[in-house]
Design an enzyme around this catalytic site. Structure first.
Site, mmCIF file in Angstrom:
data_model
loop_
_atom_site.group_PDB
_atom_site.id
_atom_site.type_symbol
_atom_site.label_atom_id
_atom_site.label_comp_id
_atom_site.label_asym_id
_atom_site.label_seq_id
_atom_site.Cartn_x
_atom_site.Cartn_y
_atom_site.Cartn_z
ATOM 1 N N CYS A 89 4.545 -13.171 -3.066
ATOM 2 C CA CYS A 89 3.635 -13.279 -1.915
ATOM 3 C C CYS A 89 2.245 -12.814 -2.350
ATOM 4 O O CYS A 89 1.819 -11.703 -2.026
ATOM 5 C CB CYS A 89 4.130 -12.439 -0.747
ATOM 6 N N CYS A 98 4.010 -4.184 1.111
ATOM 7 C CA CYS A 98 5.298 -4.317 0.421
ATOM 8 C C CYS A 98 5.260 -3.476 -0.843
ATOM 9 O O CYS A 98 4.325 -3.605 -1.642
ATOM 10 C CB CYS A 98 5.563 -5.784 0.083
ATOM 11 N N TYR A 109 14.022 -40.880 0.873
ATOM 12 C CA TYR A 109 14.232 -39.538 0.321
ATOM 13 C C TYR A 109 14.801 -38.632 1.425
ATOM 14 O O TYR A 109 14.351 -37.511 1.630
ATOM 15 C CB TYR A 109 12.933 -38.922 -0.197
ATOM 16 N N CYS A 131 5.234 -31.945 0.235
ATOM 17 C CA CYS A 131 5.220 -30.539 -0.164
ATOM 18 C C CYS A 131 4.236 -30.313 -1.305
ATOM 19 O O CYS A 131 4.137 -29.193 -1.825
ATOM 20 C CB CYS A 131 6.621 -30.075 -0.561
ATOM 21 N N GLN A 182 15.460 -26.700 4.815
ATOM 22 C CA GLN A 182 14.187 -25.991 4.723
ATOM 23 C C GLN A 182 14.352 -24.476 4.848
ATOM 24 O O GLN A 182 15.195 -23.985 5.611
ATOM 25 C CB GLN A 182 13.236 -26.494 5.808
ATOM 26 N N ASP A 230 9.530 -38.336 2.552
ATOM 27 C CA ASP A 230 9.324 -36.925 2.212
ATOM 28 C C ASP A 230 9.794 -36.751 0.769
ATOM 29 O O ASP A 230 10.867 -36.222 0.505
ATOM 30 C CB ASP A 230 10.133 -36.036 3.165
ATOM 31 N N CYS A 236 12.956 -6.962 2.044
ATOM 32 C CA CYS A 236 11.840 -7.892 1.845
ATOM 33 C C CYS A 236 11.301 -8.271 3.209
ATOM 34 O O CYS A 236 12.045 -8.783 4.058
ATOM 35 C CB CYS A 236 12.305 -9.126 1.082
#
Length: 422
Positions: free
Chosen positions: A33, A24, A277, A380, A248, A353, A124
């Protein structure tokens, strides 16, 4: 054929210097990234070691009969042999900030790492095909329509951000522009130009954020053109997504994550599934739909404090013909479980979650008091999950499965699914 505005190159005026080395050209300046130069097999190995180091002591301390399973990656798992392709084009949500760049030019791209200087990005490699072209074309449309970009230091100007949501199983695109105030010059010309960027755009929305803040979105949104929601599918369910709804970013791995959660629930006829949640209800509805298809009659109860999330969940239950077996309540998850526990209510399966901060001791205490047969904890943030799992253990629950999922390749981020039994 997609219709795009001319002049989609980016300007140098407000961008940092970029390097053309690696996969990239802006990876060093952007920093989004950080592992992009690392072979994907090594990325999965690193994540596997990190999860084993985090959860290994807990598993040993509690003498649990389980281990950290191989990280579920994109097209491969940790420990797989053979050639493993580096994931590309998996981020179906993308955003761009805007800033003045001189002579009626508007800079778009990414903020350079640790700054608010914009790095121009023609494309990207980790975003869904076409996403970055749409975002850059928003800047060109604003230039053509004389819509001024927001000047952060002076708190003036109008156009702050654009966010694009690309359908995964559908060919729909939702474009949201974020402005400092609602009124826009050359309003109709600008909306027409935005609609003409790409023929897949089915919704153009405006979000208003007048505050001096790093948060992208404000509290007010309006549909400028098209339907109120876009549609996409996850597993066997169709979901309608409003401009500010949580959905997501990597839907391919979301299906992996959700299927692991559903398998861990081990739903039985007559079960009550409480989805805490729950957001717009995606996890619980995918579980209820799978149970329904298998002839298993369950009741789904979703708890979410965000009004718009609950509204979307109710709508999605209608879309998926699950109204007869689902109910969604607008409430704080901890407060609801505390009241339910005091009333002596019982659920058979609990799915949670929570946000990155994890759950709360009060929630966990109330959850254990309700005595679900199984608890499926999707996280997460594995570090706060590890903390919470110790509290669940004190409440009488044992972890029987821990599976990490690589939701964001080329970063150190890992999500996890833990299955607990009473």
């Amino acid at each position: 054929m997609n219709r795009r505005l001319p002049h989609t190159d980016t300007h140098d005026h407000a961008t940092s210097k970029i390097s053309c080395e690696g996969p990239c050209p802006v990876m060093r300046a952007c920093g989004g990234c950080e592992w992009l130069n690392l072979p994907y097999r090594k990325q999965l190995t690193r994540k596997q070691h990190a999860m084993e180091e985090l959860f290994g002591p807990l598993i040993a301390e509690l003498d649990l009969d389980c281990s950290v399973e191989p990280v579920r990656g994109m097209g491969a798992n940790a420990g797989d042999t053979g050639k493993i392709a580096s994931p590309r084009g998996f981020r179906h949500k993308a955003a761009s900030p805007f800033a003045p760049a001189g002579k009626n030019h508007i800079a778009s791209g990414f903020f350079a790492r640790g700054t608010h200087r914009i790095v121009g990005v023609p494309d990207c490699c980790v975003e869904a095909p076409g996403a970055r072209a749409i975002l850059n074309s928003v800047a060109r449309a604003a230039e053509a329509c004389h819509i001024p970009a927001y000047e952060e230091d002076q708190c003036r100007g109008l156009l702050r951000y654009a966010i694009v949501r690309m359908g995964y199983h559908t060919d729909e695109v939702m474009l949201t522009i974020v402005t400092r105030e609602r009124r826009m010059p050359h309003y109709r010309q600008f909306i027409t130009a935005l609609q003409n960027i790409d023929e897949r755009i089915t919704i153009v929305a405006q979000n208003i954020n007048p505050k001096m803040t790093n948060a992208i979105l404000g509290g007010e949104s309006h549909i400028l053109a098209g339907r109120a929601r876009m549609r996409d599918r996850l597993l066997s369910c169709t979901f309608e997504i409003s401009p500010t709804a949580f959905y997501q970013t990597n839907p391919e791995q979301t299906e992996v994550l959700y299927q692991l959660a559903i398998d861990g629930m081990d739903l039985k006829p007559g079960d009550v599934l409480l989805d805490a949640y729950c957001g717009s209800g995606t996890i619980g509805m995918c579980a209820a739909a799978e149970a329904k298809a298998a002839g298993i009659d369950i009741t789904l109860l979703g708890i979410e404090r965000n009004h718009f999330g609950v509204r979307d969940a109710v709508r999605n239950a209608e879309v998926n013909d699950l109204c007869d077996r689902s109910r969604f309540i607008e409430a704080d998850a901890t407060e609801y479980l505390q009241h339910a526990a005091r009333r002596g209510e019982h659920v058979d399966v609990l799915a949670l979650d929570p946000p990155r901060a994890g759950s709360t001791p009060a929630f966990i205490e109330a959850a254990c008091a309700m005595a679900p047969r199984r608890i499926v904890y999707i996280s997460c943030n594995p570090h706060t999950q590890e903390r919470d799992l110790q509290l669940f253990a004190q409440g009488g629950y044992r972890m029987i499965r821990m599976t990490p999922v690589d939701m964001f390749p080329h970063t150190s981020h890992v999500e996890t699914v833990a299955v607990l039994t009473r």
